[in-house]
Design a protein around this motif. Structure first.
Motif, PDB file in Angstrom:
ATOM      1  N   LYS A 153      -6.373   3.726   3.069  1.00  0.00           N
ATOM      2  CA  LYS A 153      -7.573   3.065   2.548  1.00  0.00           C
ATOM      3  C   LYS A 153      -8.515   4.082   1.920  1.00  0.00           C
ATOM      4  O   LYS A 153      -9.119   3.820   0.864  1.00  0.00           O
ATOM      5  CB  LYS A 153      -8.275   2.292   3.667  1.00  0.00           C
ATOM      6  CG  LYS A 153      -7.485   1.082   4.155  1.00  0.00           C
ATOM      7  CD  LYS A 153      -8.248   0.341   5.253  1.00  0.00           C
ATOM      8  CE  LYS A 153      -7.453  -0.864   5.741  1.00  0.00           C
ATOM      9  NZ  LYS A 153      -8.171  -1.584   6.837  1.00  0.00           N
ATOM     10  N   LYS A 182      -9.534   4.207  -2.022  1.00  0.00           N
ATOM     11  CA  LYS A 182     -10.948   4.195  -2.394  1.00  0.00           C
ATOM     12  C   LYS A 182     -11.276   5.340  -3.346  1.00  0.00           C
ATOM     13  O   LYS A 182     -12.006   5.156  -4.349  1.00  0.00           O
ATOM     14  CB  LYS A 182     -11.813   4.296  -1.132  1.00  0.00           C
ATOM     15  CG  LYS A 182     -13.309   4.259  -1.399  1.00  0.00           C
ATOM     16  CD  LYS A 182     -14.090   4.326  -0.088  1.00  0.00           C
ATOM     17  CE  LYS A 182     -15.597   4.317  -0.351  1.00  0.00           C
ATOM     18  NZ  LYS A 182     -16.360   4.390   0.922  1.00  0.00           N
ATOM     19  N   ASN A 232       0.816  -1.215   0.000  1.00  0.00           N
ATOM     20  CA  ASN A 232       0.000   0.000   0.000  1.00  0.00           C
ATOM     21  C   ASN A 232       0.853   1.270   0.000  1.00  0.00           C
ATOM     22  O   ASN A 232       0.334   2.359   0.268  1.00  0.00           O
ATOM     23  CB  ASN A 232      -0.908   0.017   1.235  1.00  0.00           C
ATOM     24  CG  ASN A 232      -1.866  -1.155   1.279  1.00  0.00           C
ATOM     25  OD1 ASN A 232      -2.631  -1.379   0.350  1.00  0.00           O
ATOM     26  ND2 ASN A 232      -1.814  -1.924   2.362  1.00  0.00           N
ATOM     27  N   SER A 258      -6.695  -4.024  -0.833  1.00  0.00           N
ATOM     28  CA  SER A 258      -5.573  -3.619   0.007  1.00  0.00           C
ATOM     29  C   SER A 258      -4.365  -4.501  -0.280  1.00  0.00           C
ATOM     30  O   SER A 258      -4.490  -5.719  -0.429  1.00  0.00           O
ATOM     31  CB  SER A 258      -5.951  -3.729   1.489  1.00  0.00           C
ATOM     32  OG  SER A 258      -4.884  -3.324   2.309  1.00  0.00           O
TER      33      SER A 258
END
Length: 231
Positions: free
Chosen positions: A119, A123, A101, A154
């Motif tokens: 996250k 998104k 990530n 993820s």
């Protein structure tokens, strides 16, 4: 991310010929000489990251997916080159986790002074990919729905297409200080509006992203001790 590179590429180290090793060593020595010259030339530089790199001509950005991961030997040489460039320009990396990530963590750190909102960043980038398919589909050599669904997971590595989508989504110019030998500096600008802000990332090419600051502007929680601040 680095550990995955180690697992996947350790077997290739032995494939490097002695001539390639000698050539790579000469490249590193050349870089060190260049770094010394630049260090002297820009010793008096001060100000924001953009001013420190204002002498560099950015390379035009072409969105592309990840297709090549360097072997362990090449990746190690690239990392040394990146460290030299950080030292030359007096810049500091906020290191983010190498868990797949990292691109989104680095962008999160630039936006929120914390990598923990990765996250949310992912998104929003995936939403941009879905909503503006016509802008990015031509750069993706696979079924487009499969691509953005993969990117929604993820741990899936971000690429230069997701960087372009992030620049467009957040109206930001994304600036990469890279470890590429021939490409030190890449700018990724929004396609249809003037950028309202800048995000600065270091890019250990095809391996890892970190968030980039001038040392005095680094978030207080990340500021290193005066000695050894680069490493």
């Amino acid at each position: 991310m680095q550990s995955e590179l180690m697992r996947n590429e350790t077997h290739s180290v032995g494939e490097c010929s002695s001539s390639t090793s000698l050539s790579s060593q000469r490249d590193i020595e050349d870089d060190r000489m260049i770094a010394v010259v630049l260090s002297e030339e820009y010793a008096e530089l001060d100000g924001a990251v953009a001013r420190r790199l204002s002498n560099l001509a950015p390379v035009p950005h072409v969105p592309r997916i990840n297709s090549y991961i360097p072997n362990l030997s090449d990746a190690s040489l690239d990392y040394q080159r990146l460290l030299q460039r950080l030292k030359v320009y007096g810049l500091y990396e906020v290191k983010v986790s190498g868990d797949g990530n990292c691109q989104f963590r680095a962008l999160s750190d630039q936006m929120f002074k914390s990598p923990e909102y990765h996250k949310h960043v992912r998104k929003e980038v995936v939403k941009q990919l879905k909503d503006c398919r016509n802008l990015y589909e031509g750069y993706v050599p696979m079924k487009y729905k499969k691509y953005y669904r993969k990117m929604s997971k993820s741990g899936e590595w971000g690429d230069h297409v997701t960087l372009q989508a992030a620049a467009d989504k957040f109206a930001a110019k994304i600036c990469l200080l890279t470890s590429f030998r021939e490409t030190c500096f890449i700018e990724i600008a929004p396609q249809f509006e003037a950028p309202k802000r800048e995000f600065w990332l270091s890019f250990w090419s095809e391996v890892h992203y970190n968030s980039l600051y001038e040392i005095r502007d680094a978030p207080i929680s990340h500021k290193p001790r005066k000695k050894h601040w680069l490493f």
